[in-house]
Design a protein around this motif. Structure first.
Motif, PDB file in Angstrom:
ATOM      1  N   UNK A  39       9.919  -1.721  -1.879  1.00 28.39           N
ATOM      2  CA  UNK A  39       9.157  -2.771  -2.568  1.00 28.39           C
ATOM      3  C   UNK A  39       9.173  -4.088  -1.797  1.00 28.39           C
ATOM      4  N   UNK A  40      10.351  -4.584  -1.470  1.00 30.90           N
ATOM      5  CA  UNK A  40      10.442  -5.880  -0.799  1.00 30.90           C
ATOM      6  C   UNK A  40       9.931  -5.801   0.639  1.00 30.90           C
ATOM      7  N   UNK A  41      10.247  -4.707   1.335  1.00 34.28           N
ATOM      8  CA  UNK A  41       9.828  -4.558   2.730  1.00 34.28           C
ATOM      9  C   UNK A  41       8.303  -4.519   2.857  1.00 34.28           C
ATOM     10  N   UNK A  42       7.652  -3.764   1.979  1.00 34.38           N
ATOM     11  CA  UNK A  42       6.189  -3.655   2.038  1.00 34.38           C
ATOM     12  C   UNK A  42       5.521  -4.991   1.693  1.00 34.38           C
ATOM     13  N   UNK A  43       6.140  -5.746   0.807  1.00 33.68           N
ATOM     14  CA  UNK A  43       5.584  -7.049   0.449  1.00 33.68           C
ATOM     15  C   UNK A  43       5.562  -7.970   1.667  1.00 33.68           C
ATOM     16  N   UNK A  44       6.656  -7.968   2.436  1.00 34.15           N
ATOM     17  CA  UNK A  44       6.760  -8.866   3.587  1.00 34.15           C
ATOM     18  C   UNK A  44       5.952  -8.380   4.795  1.00 34.15           C
ATOM     19  N   UNK A  45       5.954  -7.077   5.032  1.00 35.19           N
ATOM     20  CA  UNK A  45       5.348  -6.561   6.267  1.00 35.19           C
ATOM     21  C   UNK A  45       3.892  -6.140   6.121  1.00 35.19           C
ATOM     22  N   UNK A  46       3.455  -5.850   4.908  1.00 38.86           N
ATOM     23  CA  UNK A  46       2.102  -5.328   4.724  1.00 38.86           C
ATOM     24  C   UNK A  46       1.249  -6.199   3.803  1.00 38.86           C
ATOM     25  N   UNK A  47       1.767  -6.483   2.623  1.00 37.65           N
ATOM     26  CA  UNK A  47       0.961  -7.168   1.600  1.00 37.65           C
ATOM     27  C   UNK A  47       0.671  -8.615   1.976  1.00 37.65           C
ATOM     28  N   UNK A  48       1.696  -9.373   2.319  1.00 38.37           N
ATOM     29  CA  UNK A  48       1.479 -10.798   2.634  1.00 38.37           C
ATOM     30  C   UNK A  48       0.553 -11.002   3.833  1.00 38.37           C
ATOM     31  N   UNK A  49       0.741 -10.279   4.953  1.00 35.90           N
ATOM     32  CA  UNK A  49      -0.197 -10.440   6.077  1.00 35.90           C
ATOM     33  C   UNK A  49      -1.633 -10.069   5.699  1.00 35.90           C
ATOM     34  N   UNK A  50      -1.798  -9.006   4.912  1.00 33.65           N
ATOM     35  CA  UNK A  50      -3.138  -8.576   4.502  1.00 33.65           C
ATOM     36  C   UNK A  50      -3.804  -9.616   3.610  1.00 33.65           C
ATOM     37  N   UNK A  51      -3.066 -10.078   2.607  1.00 30.53           N
ATOM     38  CA  UNK A  51      -3.629 -11.041   1.657  1.00 30.53           C
ATOM     39  C   UNK A  51      -3.875 -12.401   2.301  1.00 30.53           C
ATOM     40  N   UNK A  52      -3.077 -12.757   3.280  1.00 33.39           N
ATOM     41  CA  UNK A  52      -3.227 -14.058   3.942  1.00 33.39           C
ATOM     42  C   UNK A  52      -4.500 -14.156   4.771  1.00 33.39           C
ATOM     43  N   UNK A  53      -5.119 -13.004   5.049  1.00 26.56           N
ATOM     44  CA  UNK A  53      -6.366 -13.007   5.827  1.00 26.56           C
ATOM     45  C   UNK A  53      -7.593 -13.211   4.944  1.00 26.56           C
ATOM     46  N   UNK A  54      -7.382 -13.551   3.695  1.00 27.60           N
ATOM     47  CA  UNK A  54      -8.494 -13.866   2.812  1.00 27.60           C
ATOM     48  C   UNK A  54      -9.020 -12.702   2.006  1.00 27.60           C
TER      49      UNK A  54
END
Length: 349
Positions: A39-54
């Protein structure tokens, strides 16, 4: 669901399979743990970078806490309400279907995806009277898995309950037993260690090739402690010397030939096999929290009632099954264990 629980609520479940799967501990190459996991690893490595791109509206204007809550909500919804459909195994959200509850042993419908008709079908498997509940089957899930993936536990005895042992942990402990490390390493020691790791990887590939590792990478023992035959055989293979393992590989190739004799050559099993499994069970048991006493319950009144009850039920089941596994190993001699190993290879015939 436990993905929303705070650390204090999760404390009684520390080091249980449920907590370790949530965090992604003991990953196994080629295995897939159903979400939610890492849960925490995917949030930092996948979700945040994806969402930060708009890709998510106003993501940057949300606080870190709001971002995390949104991610946990999406994780919970997909985990608890999505279905795996078709031969392509794609995930889909299916309104109406996701309204059906699960009660072990009381399923009365079968959900079917017809790719030819491009239709989703709900087919009854037994007569349903007017007013009776339509009950789905979420799979052979223990209370631990039901809690992690769907947020509830059974209120009746669940035949799928027991304890779980990660294959990756067995691999690590067998490696430590075969090649204990300690002291200062020479260049020769380093080369030998590298060679050992390569050969260990060869063994892991072999056991996965022949379907000895569960799809999620976790072996199970039932409520009485009886382990899967595959767990015994995997530990046996991991403890073989290079010469023994190479010879066994050749035997397996011969057993797969149509006119070969059935597997009868295995007549002995390393006495370290039950020792390794017992040591892992003891290690996991020692790492679990102690069961909650009446005084503990009084001091934990801040905890949600369901969370406290569910956590204690999952913890007690895990503890009892691990104790049962130790007793099972004490009662079974090498002949019993070799018979378990033989049964594993019957599918080759």
């Amino acid at each position: 669901m436990p993905v929303f629980w705070d650390q204090e609520d999760l404390q009684p479940l520390r080091n249980t399979p449920m907590a370790e799967k949530l965090s992604g501990k003991w990953p196994m190459t080629g295995c897939h743990v159903e979400h939610p996991t890492q849960v925490e690893e995917l949030f930092d490595t996948l979700v945040k970078p994806f969402c930060s791109k708009g890709h998510v509206l106003e993501w940057e204007h949300r606080t870190k806490q709001q971002q995390r809550c949104l991610y946990l909500w999406a994780t919970a919804v997909v985990s608890a309400y999505s279905f795996t459909l078709g031969e392509d195994k794609f995930q889909a959200m299916v309104p109406l279907w996701d309204m059906l509850n699960h009660v072990t042993g009381q399923c009365n419908v079968r959900l079917h995806h017809s790719s030819k008709q491009e239709a989703l079908q709900m087919i009854t498997t037994k007569p349903i009277k007017q007013g009776d509940e339509i009950i789905n089957n979420y799979g052979p899930c223990s209370d631990s898995e039901l809690l992690r993936r769907f947020g509830f536990i059974e209120h009746q005895p669940n035949p799928h309950n027991g304890c779980e042992i990660p294959c990756a942990m067995l691999v690590a402990r067998c490696q430590e037993h075969m090649h204990p490390s300690g002291g200062k390493q020479t260049s020769s020691d380093a080369a030998h260690s590298s060679s050992n790791k390569v050969f260990l990887q060869k063994k892991v590939q072999f056991i996965q090739k022949h379907g000895l590792v569960p799809s999620d990478g976790w072996f199970k023992a039932d409520v009485l402690g009886q382990p899967q035959d595959e767990m015994i055989e995997v530990v046996r293979l991991l403890l073989l010397t290079p010469a023994e393992f190479t010879a066994f590989e050749k035997q397996v190739d011969r057993w797969q030939c149509p006119l070969a004799r059935p597997l009868t050559q295995m007549t002995s099993i390393c006495h370290q096999v039950p020792h390794i499994i017992r040591a892992v069970a003891t290690e996991r048991l020692a790492a679990l929290a102690e069961p909650c006493t009446a005084n503990d319950q009084a001091s934990n009144e801040h905890m949600n009632g369901f969370r406290r009850t569910a956590a204690q039920q999952v913890l007690l089941i895990e503890r009892r099954a691990l104790l049962g596994l130790q007793l099972w190993l004490d009662k079974h001699d090498s002949t019993s264990l070799i018979n378990c190993s033989k049964k594993v290879w019957m599918h080759l015939r």
